[in-house]
Motif scaffolding. Structure first.
Motif, PDB file in Angstrom:
ATOM      1  N   SER A  25     -70.749 -94.263  43.464  1.00  0.00           N
ATOM      2  CA  SER A  25     -69.861 -95.436  43.569  1.00  0.00           C
ATOM      3  C   SER A  25     -69.643 -95.860  45.017  1.00  0.00           C
ATOM      4  O   SER A  25     -69.113 -96.946  45.257  1.00  0.00           O
ATOM      5  CB  SER A  25     -68.514 -95.123  42.918  1.00  0.00           C
ATOM      6  N   GLY A  26     -70.040 -95.018  45.956  1.00  0.00           N
ATOM      7  CA  GLY A  26     -69.908 -95.341  47.360  1.00  0.00           C
ATOM      8  C   GLY A  26     -71.090 -94.811  48.152  1.00  0.00           C
ATOM      9  O   GLY A  26     -72.060 -94.313  47.575  1.00  0.00           O
ATOM     10  N   SER A  27     -70.983 -94.895  49.442  1.00  0.00           N
ATOM     11  CA  SER A  27     -72.089 -94.477  50.293  1.00  0.00           C
ATOM     12  C   SER A  27     -72.328 -92.975  50.219  1.00  0.00           C
ATOM     13  O   SER A  27     -71.384 -92.191  50.214  1.00  0.00           O
ATOM     14  CB  SER A  27     -71.792 -94.856  51.746  1.00  0.00           C
ATOM     15  N   ILE A  28     -73.613 -92.607  50.142  1.00  0.00           N
ATOM     16  CA  ILE A  28     -73.973 -91.175  50.167  1.00  0.00           C
ATOM     17  C   ILE A  28     -74.571 -90.797  51.510  1.00  0.00           C
ATOM     18  O   ILE A  28     -75.046 -89.679  51.692  1.00  0.00           O
ATOM     19  CB  ILE A  28     -74.931 -90.803  49.017  1.00  0.00           C
ATOM     20  N   PHE A  29     -74.531 -91.725  52.450  1.00  0.00           N
ATOM     21  CA  PHE A  29     -75.186 -91.499  53.741  1.00  0.00           C
ATOM     22  C   PHE A  29     -74.688 -90.233  54.419  1.00  0.00           C
ATOM     23  O   PHE A  29     -75.460 -89.475  54.992  1.00  0.00           O
ATOM     24  CB  PHE A  29     -74.952 -92.719  54.641  1.00  0.00           C
ATOM     25  N   ARG A  30     -73.370 -90.005  54.362  1.00  0.00           N
ATOM     26  CA  ARG A  30     -72.795 -88.850  55.048  1.00  0.00           C
ATOM     27  C   ARG A  30     -72.679 -87.611  54.170  1.00  0.00           C
ATOM     28  O   ARG A  30     -72.166 -86.584  54.609  1.00  0.00           O
ATOM     29  CB  ARG A  30     -71.418 -89.210  55.608  1.00  0.00           C
ATOM     30  N   ILE A  31     -73.154 -87.714  52.939  1.00  0.00           N
ATOM     31  CA  ILE A  31     -73.099 -86.550  52.039  1.00  0.00           C
ATOM     32  C   ILE A  31     -74.264 -85.634  52.369  1.00  0.00           C
ATOM     33  O   ILE A  31     -75.421 -86.038  52.314  1.00  0.00           O
ATOM     34  CB  ILE A  31     -73.142 -86.979  50.564  1.00  0.00           C
ATOM     35  N   ASN A  32     -73.959 -84.379  52.701  1.00  0.00           N
ATOM     36  CA  ASN A  32     -74.990 -83.462  53.165  1.00  0.00           C
ATOM     37  C   ASN A  32     -75.917 -83.012  52.044  1.00  0.00           C
ATOM     38  O   ASN A  32     -77.140 -83.027  52.208  1.00  0.00           O
ATOM     39  CB  ASN A  32     -74.352 -82.242  53.814  1.00  0.00           C
ATOM     40  N   ALA A  33     -75.360 -82.618  50.928  1.00  0.00           N
ATOM     41  CA  ALA A  33     -76.192 -82.033  49.878  1.00  0.00           C
ATOM     42  C   ALA A  33     -75.780 -82.553  48.506  1.00  0.00           C
ATOM     43  O   ALA A  33     -74.596 -82.691  48.214  1.00  0.00           O
ATOM     44  CB  ALA A  33     -76.087 -80.511  49.890  1.00  0.00           C
ATOM     45  N   MET A  34     -76.787 -82.808  47.680  1.00  0.00           N
ATOM     46  CA  MET A  34     -76.566 -83.229  46.303  1.00  0.00           C
ATOM     47  C   MET A  34     -77.512 -82.442  45.408  1.00  0.00           C
ATOM     48  O   MET A  34     -78.615 -82.070  45.840  1.00  0.00           O
ATOM     49  CB  MET A  34     -76.815 -84.736  46.147  1.00  0.00           C
ATOM     50  N   GLY A  35     -77.069 -82.227  44.189  1.00  0.00           N
ATOM     51  CA  GLY A  35     -77.887 -81.415  43.302  1.00  0.00           C
ATOM     52  C   GLY A  35     -77.953 -81.956  41.887  1.00  0.00           C
ATOM     53  O   GLY A  35     -77.071 -82.689  41.447  1.00  0.00           O
ATOM     54  N   TRP A  36     -79.029 -81.599  41.209  1.00  0.00           N
ATOM     55  CA  TRP A  36     -79.180 -81.831  39.778  1.00  0.00           C
ATOM     56  C   TRP A  36     -78.992 -80.496  39.056  1.00  0.00           C
ATOM     57  O   TRP A  36     -79.546 -79.470  39.476  1.00  0.00           O
ATOM     58  CB  TRP A  36     -80.565 -82.378  39.450  1.00  0.00           C
ATOM     59  N   TYR A  37     -78.254 -80.537  37.976  1.00  0.00           N
ATOM     60  CA  TYR A  37     -77.986 -79.365  37.166  1.00  0.00           C
ATOM     61  C   TYR A  37     -78.311 -79.712  35.712  1.00  0.00           C
ATOM     62  O   TYR A  37     -78.414 -80.879  35.341  1.00  0.00           O
ATOM     63  CB  TYR A  37     -76.504 -78.978  37.267  1.00  0.00           C
ATOM     64  N   ARG A  38     -78.439 -78.675  34.888  1.00  0.00           N
ATOM     65  CA  ARG A  38     -78.621 -78.914  33.465  1.00  0.00           C
ATOM     66  C   ARG A  38     -77.934 -77.821  32.658  1.00  0.00           C
ATOM     67  O   ARG A  38     -77.745 -76.701  33.135  1.00  0.00           O
ATOM     68  CB  ARG A  38     -80.112 -78.978  33.100  1.00  0.00           C
ATOM     69  N   GLN A  39     -77.576 -78.203  31.455  1.00  0.00           N
ATOM     70  CA  GLN A  39     -76.964 -77.245  30.538  1.00  0.00           C
ATOM     71  C   GLN A  39     -77.557 -77.438  29.157  1.00  0.00           C
ATOM     72  O   GLN A  39     -77.427 -78.508  28.557  1.00  0.00           O
ATOM     73  CB  GLN A  39     -75.450 -77.419  30.489  1.00  0.00           C
ATOM     74  N   MET A  82     -89.284 -85.998  36.645  1.00  0.00           N
ATOM     75  CA  MET A  82     -89.638 -84.842  35.826  1.00  0.00           C
ATOM     76  C   MET A  82     -90.983 -85.098  35.150  1.00  0.00           C
ATOM     77  O   MET A  82     -91.094 -86.035  34.343  1.00  0.00           O
ATOM     78  CB  MET A  82     -88.550 -84.588  34.774  1.00  0.00           C
ATOM     79  N   ASN A  83     -91.961 -84.314  35.494  1.00  0.00           N
ATOM     80  CA  ASN A  83     -93.297 -84.423  34.914  1.00  0.00           C
ATOM     81  C   ASN A  83     -93.630 -83.169  34.114  1.00  0.00           C
ATOM     82  O   ASN A  83     -92.985 -82.134  34.275  1.00  0.00           O
ATOM     83  CB  ASN A  83     -94.331 -84.621  36.021  1.00  0.00           C
ATOM     84  N   SER A  84     -94.645 -83.271  33.284  1.00  0.00           N
ATOM     85  CA  SER A  84     -95.097 -82.123  32.480  1.00  0.00           C
ATOM     86  C   SER A  84     -93.929 -81.464  31.771  1.00  0.00           C
ATOM     87  O   SER A  84     -93.767 -80.239  31.803  1.00  0.00           O
ATOM     88  CB  SER A  84     -95.828 -81.111  33.372  1.00  0.00           C
ATOM     89  N   LEU A  85     -93.125 -82.268  31.124  1.00  0.00           N
ATOM     90  CA  LEU A  85     -91.916 -81.747  30.485  1.00  0.00           C
ATOM     91  C   LEU A  85     -92.251 -80.792  29.352  1.00  0.00           C
ATOM     92  O   LEU A  85     -93.258 -80.956  28.643  1.00  0.00           O
ATOM     93  CB  LEU A  85     -91.061 -82.900  29.980  1.00  0.00           C
ATOM     94  N   LYS A  86     -91.393 -79.790  29.201  1.00  0.00           N
ATOM     95  CA  LYS A  86     -91.548 -78.771  28.177  1.00  0.00           C
ATOM     96  C   LYS A  86     -90.329 -78.787  27.268  1.00  0.00           C
ATOM     97  O   LYS A  86     -89.238 -79.195  27.701  1.00  0.00           O
ATOM     98  CB  LYS A  86     -91.671 -77.398  28.831  1.00  0.00           C
ATOM     99  N   PRO A  87     -90.465 -78.310  26.044  1.00  0.00           N
ATOM    100  CA  PRO A  87     -89.291 -78.250  25.159  1.00  0.00           C
ATOM    101  C   PRO A  87     -88.121 -77.485  25.782  1.00  0.00           C
ATOM    102  O   PRO A  87     -86.960 -77.847  25.544  1.00  0.00           O
ATOM    103  CB  PRO A  87     -89.840 -77.539  23.917  1.00  0.00           C
ATOM    104  N   GLU A  88     -88.408 -76.480  26.585  1.00  0.00           N
ATOM    105  CA  GLU A  88     -87.329 -75.710  27.216  1.00  0.00           C
ATOM    106  C   GLU A  88     -86.598 -76.473  28.312  1.00  0.00           C
ATOM    107  O   GLU A  88     -85.608 -75.994  28.845  1.00  0.00           O
ATOM    108  CB  GLU A  88     -87.859 -74.379  27.770  1.00  0.00           C
ATOM    109  N   ASP A  89     -87.069 -77.675  28.644  1.00  0.00           N
ATOM    110  CA  ASP A  89     -86.346 -78.532  29.586  1.00  0.00           C
ATOM    111  C   ASP A  89     -85.246 -79.331  28.880  1.00  0.00           C
ATOM    112  O   ASP A  89     -84.467 -80.018  29.534  1.00  0.00           O
ATOM    113  CB  ASP A  89     -87.301 -79.517  30.272  1.00  0.00           C
ATOM    114  N   THR A  90     -85.185 -79.241  27.569  1.00  0.00           N
ATOM    115  CA  THR A  90     -84.168 -79.955  26.803  1.00  0.00           C
ATOM    116  C   THR A  90     -82.780 -79.487  27.212  1.00  0.00           C
ATOM    117  O   THR A  90     -82.479 -78.292  27.179  1.00  0.00           O
ATOM    118  CB  THR A  90     -84.372 -79.731  25.297  1.00  0.00           C
ATOM    119  N   ALA A  91     -81.949 -80.441  27.618  1.00  0.00           N
ATOM    120  CA  ALA A  91     -80.606 -80.120  28.113  1.00  0.00           C
ATOM    121  C   ALA A  91     -79.897 -81.417  28.461  1.00  0.00           C
ATOM    122  O   ALA A  91     -80.515 -82.488  28.490  1.00  0.00           O
ATOM    123  CB  ALA A  91     -80.683 -79.225  29.352  1.00  0.00           C
ATOM    124  N   VAL A  92     -78.608 -81.290  28.742  1.00  0.00           N
ATOM    125  CA  VAL A  92     -77.877 -82.380  29.376  1.00  0.00           C
ATOM    126  C   VAL A  92     -77.991 -82.172  30.880  1.00  0.00           C
ATOM    127  O   VAL A  92     -77.716 -81.076  31.382  1.00  0.00           O
ATOM    128  CB  VAL A  92     -76.405 -82.416  28.938  1.00  0.00           C
TER     129      VAL A  92
END
Length: 121
Positions: A25-39, A82-92
């Protein structure tokens, strides 16, 4: 406080590809680290990939060579190709702003709704 919204999930066959987006919703320029997670159902949330300002990245062993994390500071958006997706990649899949403290990484924002990725075999 910056808010993040995930999008781009869907249903795909094994071997297929998806690109997830995490719009801020705002600038990410000064944000040092961002991550993707899944469950996945019945499992704990896990780190998929993290990107640090300056381009340093790290990946879970299970996705190395298949997933690519990137960020576009001008668009205030982070991506997960995400390439070469596998069934075990299924998650939120969720995104967050990560902070390094006391030798460990911590996600700093409340978790959003995420985006569902379903990979069929």
């Amino acid at each position: 406080q910056v808010q993040l919204v995930e999008s781009g999930g869907g249903l795909v066959q094994a071997g297929g590809s998806l690109r997830l987006s995490c719009a801020a919703s705002g600038s990410i320029f000064r944000i040092n680290a961002m991550g993707w997670y899944r469950q996945a159902p019945g499992k704990q949330r896990e780190l998929v990939a993290r990107i640090v300002n300056g381009g340093s990245t790290n990946y879970a062993d299970s996705v190395k060579g298949r997933f690519t994390i990137s960020r576009d500071n001008a668009k205030n958006t982070m991506y997960l190709q995400m390439n070469s997706l596998k069934p075990e990649d299924t998650a939120v899949y969720y995104c967050n702003i990560d902070s390094l403290y006391g030798g460990g990484w911590y996600s700093t924002l409340p978790w959003g709704q995420g985006t569902q990725v379903t990979v069929s075999s």
